[in-house]
Motif scaffolding. Structure first.
Motif, PDB file in Angstrom:
ATOM      1  N   ILE A 119       1.196   4.221  -2.898  1.00  0.00           N
ATOM      2  CA  ILE A 119       1.013   5.656  -2.642  1.00  0.00           C
ATOM      3  C   ILE A 119       2.217   6.445  -3.132  1.00  0.00           C
ATOM      4  O   ILE A 119       2.085   7.455  -3.823  1.00  0.00           O
ATOM      5  CB  ILE A 119       0.793   5.916  -1.133  1.00  0.00           C
ATOM      6  CG1 ILE A 119      -0.603   5.479  -0.747  1.00  0.00           C
ATOM      7  CG2 ILE A 119       0.992   7.398  -0.812  1.00  0.00           C
ATOM      8  CD1 ILE A 119      -1.011   5.901   0.632  1.00  0.00           C
TER       9      ILE A 119
ATOM     10  N   PHE B 132       0.830  -1.200   0.000  1.00  0.00           N
ATOM     11  CA  PHE B 132       0.000   0.000   0.000  1.00  0.00           C
ATOM     12  C   PHE B 132       0.869   1.256   0.000  1.00  0.00           C
ATOM     13  O   PHE B 132       0.647   2.185  -0.780  1.00  0.00           O
ATOM     14  CB  PHE B 132      -0.890  -0.043   1.254  1.00  0.00           C
ATOM     15  CG  PHE B 132      -1.875   1.081   1.321  1.00  0.00           C
ATOM     16  CD1 PHE B 132      -1.728   2.082   2.264  1.00  0.00           C
ATOM     17  CD2 PHE B 132      -2.940   1.134   0.449  1.00  0.00           C
ATOM     18  CE1 PHE B 132      -2.633   3.111   2.329  1.00  0.00           C
ATOM     19  CE2 PHE B 132      -3.847   2.176   0.504  1.00  0.00           C
ATOM     20  CZ  PHE B 132      -3.702   3.175   1.444  1.00  0.00           C
ATOM     21  N   ALA B 133       1.880   1.243   0.869  1.00  0.00           N
ATOM     22  CA  ALA B 133       2.784   2.387   0.968  1.00  0.00           C
ATOM     23  C   ALA B 133       3.487   2.626  -0.356  1.00  0.00           C
ATOM     24  O   ALA B 133       3.600   3.757  -0.828  1.00  0.00           O
ATOM     25  CB  ALA B 133       3.804   2.149   2.072  1.00  0.00           C
TER      26      ALA B 133
ATOM     27  N   LEU C 102       2.218   9.264  -6.027  1.00  0.00           N
ATOM     28  CA  LEU C 102       2.654  10.625  -5.756  1.00  0.00           C
ATOM     29  C   LEU C 102       3.670  11.087  -6.789  1.00  0.00           C
ATOM     30  O   LEU C 102       3.549  12.167  -7.365  1.00  0.00           O
ATOM     31  CB  LEU C 102       3.292  10.700  -4.360  1.00  0.00           C
ATOM     32  CG  LEU C 102       2.345  11.042  -3.222  1.00  0.00           C
ATOM     33  CD1 LEU C 102       3.085  10.960  -1.906  1.00  0.00           C
ATOM     34  CD2 LEU C 102       1.747  12.425  -3.426  1.00  0.00           C
TER      35      LEU C 102
END
Lengths: 284, 356
Positions: free
Chosen positions: B12, B8-9, B16
């Protein structure tokens, strides 16, 4: 997803992002310095030559590594007695009251002054003084920069120290007093051993700040790219060199400056690592 | 669970980065109107550029921004195609021209002088021969009351004081002009130091920027350094008259700098004026240039953007802008140079078609 989970993911992802950014910086510096490394190899670390003239370009980092270490370590030595006294004063002797809180705000203020202002003050006030004292001809040089750096890093070195000193358990101190110890003996035998690792952490923080400082140093060190012969000689630091020369740099010089940046990064990393090791030993 | 969190990290982070990347790319619109014109480069002519670009913005309502990031930075910015024009005090030599991604044109904008400024008690007026320049700036002459300085300056009271050479610690077009001159008049300089934007100095103190050198000189008794003339005049620092090729001692002034540009100029305007043949010319004078691509359709620039850029540069060499030069101690372009500059601008194209 409940808010508990969202919050957790937010924390994790911002943590990971930090790591990615740090790795990204290293990767960029590394890739950028490959051409210079190919040209000079490890000799770059030991060469004292910085000759940007076209046709016989040759770059080496040694004068700047030495300049950086000399200025920052000298600054730490100069700052030590002041920072330690302030820590003791605020953490043990006078914890409350108008004077200590005034002193605390002044020290905090020192941390907030932009470095270019330190540079200006050094240029107009400290440099003439150094010249007046006859330490060297024009007042510029490694020593002058170290004095400015020492003033700049006092807050970093002292605040953390004051904090830890005030946290030394009262029961320990009282026990020592009840055994008939004087105040000085309490400081020496109870407080310093107890708060040592915290005080030391403050100095590592301060050293890191001194190593990376650019503007104030540039204005005072003389920016001579030759090997310094002593602490009153002119010199240059890695950060100051990069700030000075990056604007016009191209080709081999450009990548050499990036390699200097990489070395600076690595040295800062090593200083932090050694600091951590010593702190571990002190607190064990 | 752990794995899922990491994934998940990572997603993201990637998202970004991707969104940042997209934001940077402007949408293509080759017919959109120009809103701003951006230039960057040399600091030596910056006082002049600041002045005229400000009045251009005011008069024509088109925002012109100029970043004084140094000549090298100007060239790099043009190479990266992030500016409408660059600015440099040193023209690009053939090798550097070949390194650029497309054909680059030089447009001279004004003339400036690099002066030898000094700080001595009593502010005496000093004369320097090329030999003295070599001796002082290479550290061979160490004291102000040296017999060699006294011989050229009879009647001047010279103090028993150490000479402190002050140079630019940052790479600089000013350094290039100065060292270009020194290399022409001194064989020893040419061999040991050479010409460039940054040099290996045998002696002296480095200070950042023209203001830094000027400040260090005015703060240090016994100092001598080289700076763009504007900075010396603005701070009231005395400057030396320098013996030119014809043997005359010449003070830097609008007239003597203009006089140095009397000689022939090649069609591409790339010419060095240092050590001029002109009898009344100041020997450390130079043109300073704006540089731009011959083909203006790059990086999705609109035709209007290109046209406005050319219009601006044409205005810079027009009498209206040129008369501002002397107010900040630069010299206006001689008529011959203006004609050459206009001819260069005539070569500019957009999609292969001449812009004017």
């Amino acid at each position: 997803m409940n808010s508990e989970k969202i919050f957790k993911y937010l924390l994790v992802s911002s943590g990971v992002l930090m790591v990615l950014i740090a790795l990204g910086i290293v990767a960029t510096l590394f890739v950028g310095s490959i051409p210079s490394f190919k040209e000079f190899g490890f000799g770059f670390l030991f060469s004292t030559e910085w000759d940007p003239t076209e046709g016989r370009e040759s770059y080496g980092a040694l004068p700047f590594i030495i300049g950086t270490l000399l200025t920052s370590i000298l600054a730490l030595i100069i700052t030590f007695p002041f920072a330690f006294s302030i820590s003791l004063f605020l953490g043990e002797y006078f914890k409350d009251g108008a004077l200590p809180s005034f002193l605390r705000s002044v020290v905090d203020l020192l941390a907030g002054i932009p470095s270019v202002v330190y540079g200006l003050w050094g240029f107009y006030a400290l440099k003439p003084l150094v010249a007046e004292l006859g330490l060297n001809a024009q007042g510029f040089g490694i020593f002058t920069s170290s004095v400015i750096l020492a003033i700049m890093i006092i807050p970093y070195a002292s605040s953390l120290g004051a904090e830890v000193i005030s946290m030394v358990p009262g029961s320990l101190k009282e026990a020592a007093y009840s055994l008939g110890a004087t105040r000085f003996e309490v400081v020496r035998n109870v407080i310093v051993p107890n708060a040592g690792s915290g005080i030391f952490a403050g100095y590592i923080l301060a050293l890191g700040r001194a190593i990376g400082e650019t503007m104030a140093v540039t204005m005072l060190i003389g920016n001579s790219n030759n090997m310094p012969t002593g602490i009153f000689d002119l010199g240059n630091t890695m950060a100051s060199l990069i700030a000075n020369q990056f604007g016009e740099a191209e080709g081999l010089k450009y990548t050499s400056l990036i390699e200097i940046g990489l070395i600076l990064f690595v040295i800062t990393g090593i200083v932090n690592y050694i600091g951590k090791l010593i702190m571990k030993k002190l607190s064990a | 669970m752990k794995k899922f969190q990491l994934l998940f990290a990572a997603i993201i982070a990637v998202a970004l980065m991707a969104s940042c990347g997209n934001a940077g790319k402007d949408k293509t619109a080759s017919n959109k109107k120009a809103k701003t014109i951006t230039g960057a480069g040399a600091t030596f002519p910056q006082p002049f550029y600041n002045k005229i670009f400000k009045s251009y913005t005011k008069e024509k309502g088109l925002l012109v921004t100029y970043g004084g990031i140094g000549s090298g930075g100007g060239i790099r910015s043009l190479k990266d195609k992030i500016v409408d024009f660059g600015a440099s005090d040193a023209f690009l030599n053939d090798k550097k021209l070949a390194d650029m991604p497309a054909e680059v044109l030089h447009v001279p904008t004004c003339l400036g002088a690099v002066v030898a400024a000094y700080n001595l008690p009593g502010k005496p007026e000093l004369k320097f021969t090329p030999e003295l320049m070599e001796g002082v700036f290479m550290g061979k002459i160490k004291k102000w009351n040296d017999a060699k300085i006294a011989a050229v300056n009879p009647g001047v009271k010279l103090p028993d004081m150490e000479i402190t050479v002050v140079y630019r610690s940052d790479g600089s077009g000013t350094t290039f002009i100065f060292s270009d001159y020194m290399s022409k008049v001194s064989a020893d300089w040419k061999e040991k130091i050479g010409a460039g934007k940054a040099l290996k100095w045998p002696v002296g103190i480095g200070a950042k920027g023209n203001p830094g050198v000027a400040g260090t000189i005015s703060q240090t008794e016994g100092a001598i350094g080289y700076i763009g003339s504007e900075y010396a005049f603005a701070m009231g620092i005395p400057v030396a008259s320098i013996q030119n090729k014809a043997g005359n001692f010449i003070l830097p002034s609008v007239e003597s700098v203009s006089a140095s540009a009397k000689g022939e100029m090649p069609a591409d305007t790339r010419v060095s004026l240092t050590n001029t043949d002109a009898a009344d010319g100041y020997p450390i004078s130079s043109f300073t240039w704006l540089i731009l691509y011959k083909e203006q359709n790059y990086n999705d620039r609109s035709a209007d953007q290109a046209a406005q850029t050319i219009k601006l540069i044409e205005w810079v060499v027009s009498p209206e802008a040129q008369k501002e030069t002397t107010k900040v101690h630069y010299a206006p372009l001689p008529d011959a140079a203006v004609a050459k500059a206009k001819a260069v601008l005539g070569k500019v194209t957009y999609n292969g078609k001449a812009l004017k």
